[in-house]
Design a protein around this motif. Structure first.
Motif: not given
Lengths: 192, 302, 184
Positions: A144-145, A151-152, A154-155, A157-161, A192
């Motif tokens: 991941p680094m 990152t965005l 991945y986020v 795809e995997n999480f929801e806001f 951002r």
């Protein structure tokens, strides 16, 4: 104030001992000496610094991802407790086949740093002992680094806001609009 | 005395013991809070805690022994409370205080902990196992000076009955704490260890053992264990008051005496930091044992 | 006899008594994630003294009533939180601290922290702020007490009824779902 006598002396000693095996040798500022070497020579340089010159303490091993130049840069930060000098030893590793020598027989604490770099950047250290997982758990994506890991995305795809904050997603832009300030093009991605 | 009377007096004694014990616990929390410059919970807080644990809708258990351990504890607590004479000269509160019972009480006292050890063994929680081990070590530490002090008293007065001891004190208008002070001192020194309070909190060590033996107990099991602890605490206080401070003839006087003793335990708990297990046992086998031996010498000489 | 205890009126009275005990005796699980765990010691010690409200620390999930998620929750920790939550005895309550549990907060684009806590475990009370100060924490506890008294803090029931939905969300984030078998 900046009396660079000790630093210049160290430079002299290193230049005489290693000749052309190290390059980019310079005094960056008071108490800080910078040099660059290759993966073949890094163990010799570190051992010489530790055993002969008394740089007993390895403060940190850090890694920089130069994706444009297709290389990783490992930075070994050493500290001399009596002379009070930091030495930054930098070494380049190929990004496509990242292999660096394992130095945890010189400083045992290097083991943790190397395991972290193996996990976060995917750099291989032959002969490194320890569990594969240090911080992450069940990670199956790119390390991941690395900068090519988005990152965005991945986020997304995997999480929801949570909905309801669409108008103020970009705080920096909102403030700039309010005050009439202009954000430069290169800063937009990180504002951002 | 018919059976219904006995039953009624048993129920009344148990209820009173429960109420007084839980209130003492609440007062203890309040005093500790005041000592720490806090406002603290109300003194009926522990009633609410027990009620809450009893109103939990799910109660997990890991097997028969785990299920029985709190029952074992509360049964032992009530038995000891009924054997110890709470009121001297009262026909109603005589309960089971037959003659020749001090040795039986000493025999019964570790039973609650042993029952808990059995129940804890079934949970398989390593913290609980360590807690029980510490509890039994502490038991060995506190029991030896306490038993020696009581034996000195028994030899001095040629009786093993608590009722007889109370009768002797009441008739001669003296307390054993004055007539055999060394035995009293030995018992007083080990008292905080018997309550697992004060510096001897090695069993329920939330910082490193996650509340030790109770770590797998929740819901009504923990509520029962808290009730059992309160009743057991009051029973032990009553025993101490009966043996060394002349017993009592009414409940008010008993409350005054037991609360004075409990205040000593609370004060020690507030002042002293926690000991490690080996330190605790070394301390228990230090001065208390010396006092107990002095009590024997006093008995032999006078 | 059975009818006397099971009709609606006596059940209501019983509920009032139960809820009074529950609301005035909240044992919080001594488990902290992220930076908000540092707000708990001042809340329960001399300065703010949460024990006035019957709030007290409990060392194990079996004894606890309230689970505090104090700050950002990484995916690795989420797995432990789910286990701790499922080991707690009903009724149990969850409080989410800070903006990290509400919408990700300053970790909104981090690959390793979850963004909405209530997708994974039911949350009864959210306290916003980054971090909430002890006053806000106590205000949150008072709000939770109100909800308990009104009988509205039913997250635990909701979790049991919608377990499949929660499991689906949990397994989407936790890639390698290896939970040991245990009964709740």
């Amino acid at each position: 104030m900046a009396d660079l006598q000790k630093e210049n002396l160290l430079l002299e000693v290193l230049k005489n001992h290693f000749n052309d095996k190290i390059f980019d040798l310079k005094v960056q500022r008071h108490q800080r000496v910078h040099l660059r070497t290759t993966t073949e020579q890094i163990e010799a340089v570190l051992l010489y610094l530790k055993e002969k010159l008394g740089y007993k303490h390895l403060s940190h091993i850090s890694c920089v991802d130069w994706i444009e130049e297709n290389r990783f840069e490992l930075v070994y930060i050493l500290w001399h407790p009596e002379d009070k000098i930091n030495v930054l030893v930098k070494v380049d590793v190929d990004r496509l086949n990242p292999v660096a020598p394992n130095i945890d027989y010189i400083w045992p604490q290097a083991n943790t740093y190397e395991r972290e770099m193996r996990e976060m950047f995917g750099i291989q250290f032959p002969g490194l002992v320890g569990r594969k997982e240090l911080i992450l758990e069940d990670w199956d994506d790119l390390p991941p680094m690395r900068r090519d890991f988005d990152t965005l995305q991945y986020v997304m795809e995997n999480f929801e806001f949570r909905s309801g904050r669409e108008d103020a997603q970009n705080v920096r832009e909102t403030i700039a609009k309010r005050t009439g300030e202009e954000i430069p093009e290169f800063a937009k991605k990180y504002s951002r | 005395m018919n059976i219904w009377n006995l039953l009624l007096s048993a129920i009344v004694t148990t209820l009173l013991g429960f109420i007084i014990g839980v209130t003492y616990m609440g007062i203890r929390r309040k005093i500790v809070a005041l000592a720490q410059n806090r406002y603290g919970p109300p003194i009926y807080q522990n009633f609410l805690d027990i009620l809450k644990f009893w109103s939990k809708e799910s109660n997990i258990y890991h097997g028969v022994m785990h299920h029985l351990a709190p029952l074992w504890m509360i049964a032992m607590a009530i038995t000891i409370l009924l054997i110890v004479p709470t009121q001297y000269g009262s026909k109603f509160f005589e309960n089971l205080s037959f003659n020749g019972d001090l040795i039986l009480i000493l025999y019964l006292m570790p039973f609650g902990q042993l029952g808990m050890a059995l129940g804890v063994g079934q949970t398989g929680n390593p913290n609980s196992a360590i807690g029980v081990t510490r509890g039994l070590s502490l038991l060995v530490g506190s029991e030896i000076p306490f038993i020696m002090a009581l034996i000195a008293v028994m030899i001095q007065y040629h009786t093993t009955s608590v009722t007889d001891l109370v009768r002797i004190q009441q008739e001669h208008h003296t307390w054993i704490m004055f007539s055999s002070p060394f035995a009293f001192l030995a018992a007083l020194c080990v008292l905080p260890a018997m309550f697992h309070a004060g510096p001897y909190e090695v069993i329920i060590a939330p910082a490193e053992l996650a509340s030790g033996p109770m770590s797998e107990f929740g819901g009504k099991y923990l509520g029962t264990m808290m009730s059992a602890g309160s009743i057991f605490m009051f029973a032990k206080l009553t025993l101490f008051v009966d043996v060394f401070m002349g017993g009592s003839t009414n409940w008010l006087w008993l409350i005054v005496k037991t609360f004075t003793v409990y205040l000593f335990v609370i004060a020690v708990g507030i002042i002293m930091p926690r000991l490690r297990t080996e330190q605790a046992i070394r301390r228990l086998w230090g001065w208390p044992l010396v006092f107990a031996i002095l009590a024997f010498i006093q008995v032999a000489l006078f | 006899m059975n009818r006397a205890f099971n009709d609606r009126e006596s059940q209501k009275i019983l509920d009032i008594i139960k809820n009074f005990a529950r609301k005035n005796s909240l044992f919080i699980l001594a488990y902290g994630t992220g930076c908000g765990a540092i707000e708990i010691p001042p809340t329960i010690t001399s300065r703010y003294d949460a024990e006035r409200f019957g709030i007290r620390g409990a060392a194990t999930p079996r004894q606890a009533d309230v689970l505090l998620i104090t700050g950002y929750l990484s995916v690795k920790t989420l797995k432990r939180v789910i286990r701790a939550y499922e080991q707690m005895q009903d009724p149990k309550y969850v409080m989410g601290f800070g903006s990290c549990t509400i919408n990700g907060g300053m970790y909104w684009d981090s690959y390793n922290t979850i963004k909405q806590l209530d997708k994974y475990i039911p949350v009864d009370v959210y306290i916003n702020g980054c971090m909430p100060r002890p006053e806000a924490v106590i205000a949150g506890f008072v709000k939770l007490q109100q909800l308990i008294q009104q009988g509205k803090a039913l997250g635990w029931k909701h979790y049991k009824e919608n377990l499949e939905w929660y499991r689906q969300n949990q397994q989407k984030v936790i890639k390698n779902w290896r939970m040991p078998d245990y009964n709740w």
